[in-house]
Design a protein around this motif. Structure first.
Motif, mmCIF file in Angstrom:
data_model
loop_
_atom_site.group_PDB
_atom_site.id
_atom_site.type_symbol
_atom_site.label_atom_id
_atom_site.label_comp_id
_atom_site.label_asym_id
_atom_site.label_seq_id
_atom_site.Cartn_x
_atom_site.Cartn_y
_atom_site.Cartn_z
ATOM 1 N N ASN A 118 1.115 10.969 11.347
ATOM 2 C CA ASN A 118 2.303 10.980 12.200
ATOM 3 C C ASN A 118 1.849 10.903 13.646
ATOM 4 O O ASN A 118 1.242 11.846 14.159
ATOM 5 N N SER A 119 2.101 9.782 14.291
ATOM 6 C CA SER A 119 1.604 9.572 15.650
ATOM 7 C C SER A 119 2.265 10.506 16.660
ATOM 8 O O SER A 119 1.685 10.791 17.710
ATOM 9 N N TYR A 120 3.471 10.981 16.354
ATOM 10 C CA TYR A 120 4.169 11.867 17.285
ATOM 11 C C TYR A 120 3.683 13.302 17.141
ATOM 12 O O TYR A 120 3.526 14.022 18.127
ATOM 13 N N ALA A 121 3.454 13.746 15.903
ATOM 14 C CA ALA A 121 2.968 15.099 15.658
ATOM 15 C C ALA A 121 1.450 15.176 15.749
ATOM 16 O O ALA A 121 0.868 16.252 15.699
ATOM 17 N N ARG A 122 0.807 14.008 15.856
ATOM 18 C CA ARG A 122 -0.644 13.903 16.012
ATOM 19 C C ARG A 122 -1.408 14.495 14.831
ATOM 20 O O ARG A 122 -2.491 15.056 15.003
ATOM 21 N N ASN A 123 -0.839 14.369 13.635
ATOM 22 C CA ASN A 123 -1.587 14.815 12.456
ATOM 23 C C ASN A 123 -2.399 13.651 11.910
ATOM 24 O O ASN A 123 -2.048 12.490 12.076
ATOM 25 N N GLU A 124 -3.495 13.976 11.247
ATOM 26 C CA GLU A 124 -4.430 12.950 10.795
ATOM 27 C C GLU A 124 -4.010 12.378 9.447
ATOM 28 O O GLU A 124 -3.155 12.916 8.755
ATOM 29 N N GLY A 125 -4.671 11.293 9.077
ATOM 30 C CA GLY A 125 -4.393 10.636 7.804
ATOM 31 C C GLY A 125 -4.315 9.140 7.990
ATOM 32 O O GLY A 125 -4.481 8.606 9.098
ATOM 33 N N LYS A 126 -4.057 8.439 6.912
ATOM 34 C CA LYS A 126 -3.933 6.993 6.975
ATOM 35 C C LYS A 126 -2.576 6.612 7.559
ATOM 36 O O LYS A 126 -1.567 7.283 7.317
ATOM 37 N N THR A 127 -2.549 5.549 8.320
ATOM 38 C CA THR A 127 -1.281 5.072 8.872
ATOM 39 C C THR A 127 -0.467 4.411 7.770
ATOM 40 O O THR A 127 -0.987 4.079 6.693
ATOM 41 N N LYS A 128 0.799 4.211 8.028
ATOM 42 C CA LYS A 128 1.644 3.531 7.046
ATOM 43 C C LYS A 128 1.155 2.110 6.789
ATOM 44 O O LYS A 128 1.204 1.613 5.658
ATOM 45 N N ALA A 129 0.673 1.452 7.836
ATOM 46 C CA ALA A 129 0.152 0.096 7.672
ATOM 47 C C ALA A 129 -1.068 0.093 6.753
ATOM 48 O O ALA A 129 -1.212 -0.777 5.890
ATOM 49 N N GLU A 130 -1.953 1.066 6.931
ATOM 50 C CA GLU A 130 -3.140 1.164 6.082
ATOM 51 C C GLU A 130 -2.756 1.451 4.631
ATOM 52 O O GLU A 130 -3.348 0.902 3.693
ATOM 53 N N ILE A 131 -1.764 2.313 4.442
ATOM 54 C CA ILE A 131 -1.290 2.637 3.085
ATOM 55 C C ILE A 131 -0.683 1.403 2.432
ATOM 56 O O ILE A 131 -0.924 1.120 1.253
ATOM 57 N N CYS A 132 0.104 0.656 3.187
ATOM 58 C CA CYS A 132 0.717 -0.563 2.637
ATOM 59 C C CYS A 132 -0.352 -1.558 2.197
ATOM 60 O O CYS A 132 -0.208 -2.220 1.166
ATOM 61 N N ASN A 133 -1.426 -1.653 2.954
ATOM 62 C CA ASN A 133 -2.516 -2.553 2.581
ATOM 63 C C ASN A 133 -3.237 -2.039 1.332
ATOM 64 O O ASN A 133 -3.516 -2.806 0.404
ATOM 65 N N GLU A 134 -3.527 -0.744 1.312
ATOM 66 C CA GLU A 134 -4.286 -0.159 0.201
ATOM 67 C C GLU A 134 -3.537 -0.281 -1.125
ATOM 68 O O GLU A 134 -4.130 -0.589 -2.160
ATOM 69 N N TYR A 135 -2.228 -0.045 -1.096
ATOM 70 C CA TYR A 135 -1.437 -0.071 -2.326
ATOM 71 C C TYR A 135 -0.774 -1.436 -2.572
ATOM 72 O O TYR A 135 0.021 -1.568 -3.493
ATOM 73 N N GLU A 136 -1.102 -2.399 -1.721
ATOM 74 C CA GLU A 136 -0.564 -3.763 -1.844
ATOM 75 C C GLU A 136 0.963 -3.768 -1.842
ATOM 76 O O GLU A 136 1.606 -4.473 -2.630
ATOM 77 N N ILE A 137 1.538 -2.969 -0.943
ATOM 78 C CA ILE A 137 2.990 -2.948 -0.764
ATOM 79 C C ILE A 137 3.424 -4.294 -0.189
ATOM 80 O O ILE A 137 2.853 -4.780 0.781
ATOM 81 N N GLN A 138 4.437 -4.886 -0.777
ATOM 82 C CA GLN A 138 4.898 -6.197 -0.321
ATOM 83 C C GLN A 138 6.070 -6.102 0.656
ATOM 84 O O GLN A 138 6.305 -7.014 1.444
ATOM 85 N N LEU A 139 6.808 -4.997 0.589
ATOM 86 C CA LEU A 139 7.967 -4.814 1.462
ATOM 87 C C LEU A 139 8.079 -3.344 1.826
ATOM 88 O O LEU A 139 7.999 -2.473 0.951
ATOM 89 N N MET A 140 8.256 -3.047 3.118
ATOM 90 C CA MET A 140 8.422 -1.672 3.582
ATOM 91 C C MET A 140 9.800 -1.523 4.213
ATOM 92 O O MET A 140 10.228 -2.358 5.018
ATOM 93 N N ILE A 141 10.507 -0.459 3.830
ATOM 94 C CA ILE A 141 11.815 -0.154 4.407
ATOM 95 C C ILE A 141 11.637 1.034 5.340
ATOM 96 O O ILE A 141 11.262 2.123 4.903
ATOM 97 N N GLU A 142 11.895 0.832 6.630
ATOM 98 C CA GLU A 142 11.445 1.754 7.672
ATOM 99 C C GLU A 142 12.521 1.917 8.740
ATOM 100 O O GLU A 142 13.470 1.129 8.808
ATOM 101 N N ASP A 143 12.385 2.962 9.559
ATOM 102 C CA ASP A 143 13.307 3.127 10.683
ATOM 103 C C ASP A 143 12.588 3.229 12.027
ATOM 104 O O ASP A 143 13.227 3.166 13.072
ATOM 105 N N ASP A 144 11.274 3.403 11.995
ATOM 106 C CA ASP A 144 10.509 3.526 13.229
ATOM 107 C C ASP A 144 9.986 2.157 13.655
ATOM 108 O O ASP A 144 9.271 1.491 12.901
ATOM 109 N N GLY A 145 10.334 1.757 14.868
ATOM 110 C CA GLY A 145 9.950 0.437 15.346
ATOM 111 C C GLY A 145 8.456 0.238 15.458
ATOM 112 O O GLY A 145 7.931 -0.825 15.128
#
Length: 268
Positions: A118-145
């Motif tokens: 979470n970039s706002y709370a500054r907690n560590e971990g993989k970003t959503k983009a990295e997760i989408c790549n790792e799990y081969e997500i084809q479509l993400m439904i999101e609200d954060d620009g």
């Protein structure tokens, strides 16, 4: 299709409830429409530590686990789950009980829950983009620009819900902005139809080339080579969990060069 779905303000009305809780606790009159960033510490004029504690309080008193659904979210997700793999990908900071709550609210539905940084709370971990790549997500439904832009820049399609905090997002060809879950469904169904049409158009092209008088091997390769290759390619794609569209297109086109130009130059 593998579909990633954010939780807060996509599935559940988090920010509206959080603003209500903040107003009640501090005697304020902040409006939902005034939340111009997901950096709540800045919006509430509180420290980050106090803001995170406020979220934990909201969860402890039961509000956080009983958030109302966004309009038509539940039924839309159940519908998507019939023919797609669902991955809930969330950057929420109050994580305890999330999995149990989702299992309660989506009984019988198969899904995976993945927590991102979470970039706002500054907690560590993989970003959503990295997760989408790792799990081969084809479509993400999101609200954060910001998250949407990063995911889209990695070649993934994003459906972005129109919210007060994403009015200044950078437009991207992989991002479609919507107002309601009904719009989400329409965009996904249209995309699936287009993908089906692409495969069908290529199949028709291969059949036509095989039937032309100029075909180097006549019309027989279509029925006795291309069709069975496509059939088994679809089976393998499903078993291996890879992009079926790419596999199907490759199966139809893998030997088209030999039909058009002969064996010597048959690779395309």
């Amino acid at each position: 299709m593998k579909i990633g779905i954010d939780l807060d303000d996509v599935v559940f009305e988090f920010t509206r409830e959080f603003v209500k809780y903040y107003n009640k606790k501090y005697g304020k009159g902040l409006k939902f429409e005034e939340v111009s960033t997901y950096d709540f510490a800045k919006v509430f004029d509180l420290s980050l530590e106090t803001t995170l504690e406020l979220i934990r309080e909201m969860v402890l008193v039961g509000i956080g686990r009983n958030l109302p659904f966004c309009d038509c979210a539940k039924e839309s997700i159940f519908r998507l789950a019939r023919n797609n793999e669902i991955f809930f990908i969330t950057s929420r900071t109050a994580r305890n009980g999330t999995l149990e709550n989702l299992k309660r609210l989506f009984p019988g539905m198969e899904f995976q829950l993945i927590f991102s940084s979470n970039s706002y709370a500054r907690n560590e971990g993989k970003t959503k983009a990295e997760i989408c790549n790792e799990y081969e997500i084809q479509l993400m439904i999101e609200d954060d620009g910001g998250y949407a832009e990063e995911i889209a820049s990695n070649g993934k399609r994003v459906i972005l819900f129109d919210k007060p905090w994403n009015q200044n997002y950078q437009e991207h060809p992989n991002i479609i902005k919507v107002n309601h879950w009904n719009d989400v469904g329409d965009n996904i169904w249209d995309t699936e139809k287009k993908e089906e049409n692409i495969v069908e158009q290529v199949r028709q092209f291969v059949e036509d080339e095989c039937k032309k008088p100029t075909s180097k091997y006549g019309s027989e390769p279509y029925l006795f080579h291309f069709v069975p290759v496509h059939k088994y390619a679809k089976v393998l794609a499903e078993k291996l969990g890879v992009d079926s569209e790419i596999v199907e297109l490759s199966a139809w086109l893998h030997d088209i060069g030999s039909i058009i130009d002969g064996r010597e130059n048959h690779h395309i």
